[in-house]
Design an enzyme around this catalytic site. Structure first.
Site, PDB file in Angstrom:
ATOM      1  N   SER A 186       0.788  -1.229   0.000  1.00  0.00           N
ATOM      2  CA  SER A 186       0.000   0.000   0.000  1.00  0.00           C
ATOM      3  C   SER A 186       0.822   1.282   0.000  1.00  0.00           C
ATOM      4  CB  SER A 186      -0.956   0.000   1.183  1.00  0.00           C
ATOM      5  OG  SER A 186      -0.240  -0.145   2.385  1.00  0.00           O
ATOM      6  N   HIS A 214      -5.567  -4.112  -1.617  1.00  0.00           N
ATOM      7  CA  HIS A 214      -5.399  -3.051  -2.616  1.00  0.00           C
ATOM      8  C   HIS A 214      -5.424  -3.570  -4.059  1.00  0.00           C
ATOM      9  CE1 HIS A 214      -4.677   0.456  -0.052  1.00  0.00           C
ATOM     10  NE2 HIS A 214      -4.185  -0.430   0.807  1.00  0.00           N
ATOM     11  N   LYS A 244     -12.378  -0.866   0.236  1.00  0.00           N
ATOM     12  CA  LYS A 244     -11.580  -0.012  -0.661  1.00  0.00           C
ATOM     13  C   LYS A 244     -12.278   0.050  -2.025  1.00  0.00           C
ATOM     14  CE  LYS A 244      -7.432  -1.127   1.995  1.00  0.00           C
ATOM     15  NZ  LYS A 244      -7.423  -0.025   2.948  1.00  0.00           N
TER      16      LYS A 244
HETATM   17  N1  PMP Z   1      -4.958  -5.422   4.755  1.00  0.00           N
HETATM   18  C1  PMP Z   1      -4.360  -4.483   4.028  1.00  0.00           C
HETATM   19  C2  PMP Z   1      -3.230  -4.868   3.129  1.00  0.00           C
HETATM   20  C3  PMP Z   1      -4.799  -3.143   4.099  1.00  0.00           C
HETATM   21  O1  PMP Z   1      -4.204  -2.192   3.372  1.00  0.00           O
HETATM   22  C4  PMP Z   1      -5.891  -2.833   4.943  1.00  0.00           C
HETATM   23  C5  PMP Z   1      -6.459  -1.423   5.022  1.00  0.00           C
HETATM   24  N2  PMP Z   1      -5.630  -0.433   5.406  1.00  0.00           N
HETATM   25  C6  PMP Z   1      -6.455  -3.840   5.699  1.00  0.00           C
HETATM   26  C7  PMP Z   1      -5.995  -5.129   5.573  1.00  0.00           C
HETATM   27  C8  PMP Z   1      -7.584  -3.560   6.649  1.00  0.00           C
HETATM   28  O2  PMP Z   1      -8.771  -3.486   5.953  1.00  0.00           O
HETATM   29  P1  PMP Z   1     -10.067  -2.803   6.616  1.00  0.00           P
HETATM   30  O3  PMP Z   1      -9.932  -1.345   6.456  1.00  0.00           O
HETATM   31  O4  PMP Z   1     -11.200  -3.410   5.871  1.00  0.00           O
HETATM   32  O5  PMP Z   1     -10.071  -3.218   8.058  1.00  0.00           O
END
Ligand code: PMP
Length: 396
Positions: A186, A214, A244
């Site tokens: 990310s 992502h 997302k």
């Molecule tokens: N895994 C990854 C790789 C993420 O980037 C994120 C979000 N920042 C999450 C899990 C967590 O997802 P959520 O916002 O649905 O809790």
């Protein structure tokens, strides 16, 4: 009465964070998190949301959510295994499995608790987990919770992974060994080397786990990074978030039926925490239907991100090695990065700075998240503001 010890702990640590410039202030949006946002009455071009396809504000999703509230109410009423499983849950899980090309899927309340749930339901203290050093915080916490031995490998370094898989296997210490990676990272927007990871996994009989938060809705005609590489049959756990590109909230695991059956009886957030609401479920089902039937939004997302990337590159900014819409603009020094982001904000672009400890020291960046909802005019305005502020600060 407040405990004195607690009071002292909080004040000392909060002051320390503030002194080091690490205390995050939180902006509150006046309205929705679309391509433009309003903060304290000021309208800004928004380059910080994960709403990749603009679906968070899509009328079709909103209508579905409203209808679900009318039909089912606002809450699921119980945990899934008591009587909180609605028809909408079954429908969503079937749709997710189709979308991911797997036998089955299970939905959770968030991507974060999905990782906490899934890793710890399968791995325990007699196991080992090979984890990319840049994996998301929820993976790190899921590994900790499992009590398995976590062995970090250098970011996307396949020689290091192979070596560590070999050592862990030959040690004879572990019952099971799992390899975990983000599908798309990310902070830099690079894609995991899944074909090599699968090869190493086959060589050492590793369980494979890909968190595609992502990549889903973005790569593989929407189905994600695993599909992008044609590896749907080879990955044991396909994790995703529904928050997302999908535009709503929640998380899921897609995989073989036996795996999903196990998670339904052993993963603790599924067993002990009330599930997604009817509105979340119905909006998500509509979102997956849209993504399954058309790639128009993905095409627009990629067109917009190429346009922004090319524009920033032409201006002379360092945008790193991103292979996806995530577009870092790498500035380096932490204080300059934060000042740059603030100046962009003054001029009308909301793009957050990301600095140490989220990224290594000296690689501070402003991260841009173009979406399908941005217009060419918004991107041109963004580039003009980048040029103005970049020149003013002698960055280009
Ligand atoms: N895994 C990854 C790789 C993420 O980037 C994120 C979000 N920042 C999450 C899990 C967590 O997802 P959520 O916002 O649905 O809790």
């Amino acid at each position: 009465m407040t405990s004195n010890t607690l009071q002292q702990f909080l004040m000392t640590n909060l002051d320390d964070l503030k002194e080091k410039g690490l205390y995050n202030t939180i902006d509150t949006l006046d309205g929705s998190n679309g391509a433009k946002i309003k903060i304290k009455g000021r309208e800004l071009i928004n380059l910080s949301s994960n709403n990749y396809l603009g679906l968070a504000t899509d009328e079709r999703l909103k209508d579905a959510a409203i209808k679900a509230v009318e039909d089912y109410g606002v809450g699921a009423g119980a945990v899934r295994t008591i009587n909180g499983t609605l028809k909408l849950h079954d429908e969503l899980e079937a749709k997710l499995a189709d979308f991911k090309h797997t036998e089955a899927a299970i939905a959770y309340q968030s991507g974060f608790n999905c990782n906490m749930a899934a890793i710890s339901a399968v791995m325990d203290k007699n196991d080992a987990i090979l984890s990319d050093e840049l994996n998301h915080a929820s993976i790190i916490d899921g590994c900790r919770l499992s009590r398995a031995k976590t062995i970090r490998f250098n970011h996307s370094d396949m020689d290091d992974l192979r070596q560590k898989a070999k050592e862990a296997t030959e040690s004879g210490l572990y019952n099971k060994i799992m390899v975990i990676t983000d599908g798309v990272f990310s902070m830099d927007g690079d894609i995991a080397k899944l074909p090599e990871i699968v090869q190493i996994a086959e060589e050492f009989d590793l369980i494979t786990y890909v968190d595609d938060a992502h990549g889903s809705g973005v790569l593989g005609k929407g189905a994600g990074t695993v599909k992008h590489f044609g590896l749907s049959e080879k990955i044991d756990f396909q994790i995703g978030t529904l928050s997302k590109a999908i535009g709503v909230v929640g998380g899921y695991v897609a995989g073989k039926k036996h795996l999903i059956d196990w998670l339904k009886v052993r993963s603790r957030p599924f067993l002990f925490s009330t599930s997604l609401t009817p509105a979340d479920l119905a909006a998500t089902i509509t979102s997956i239907e849209i993504l399954s039937n058309s790639t128009d939004l993905q095409e627009k997302l990629w067109e917009n991100s190429e346009y922004l990337k090319n524009g920033l590159k032409k201006l002379g900014f360092n945008i790193g090695e991103s292979e996806t819409p995530i577009t870092p603009c790498i500035i380096g020094d932490e204080v300059t990065t934060q000042h740059f982001s603030k100046r962009l904000n003054d001029e009308g672009v909301y793009a957050k700075s990301i600095v140490f400890p989220t990224v290594p020291k000296g690689t501070g960046r402003v991260r841009n998240m173009p979406t399908a909802a941005h217009t060419k005019e918004m991107l041109d305005d963004t580039l003009a503001i980048y040029e103005k502020v970049g020149k003013e600060m002698n960055l280009i």
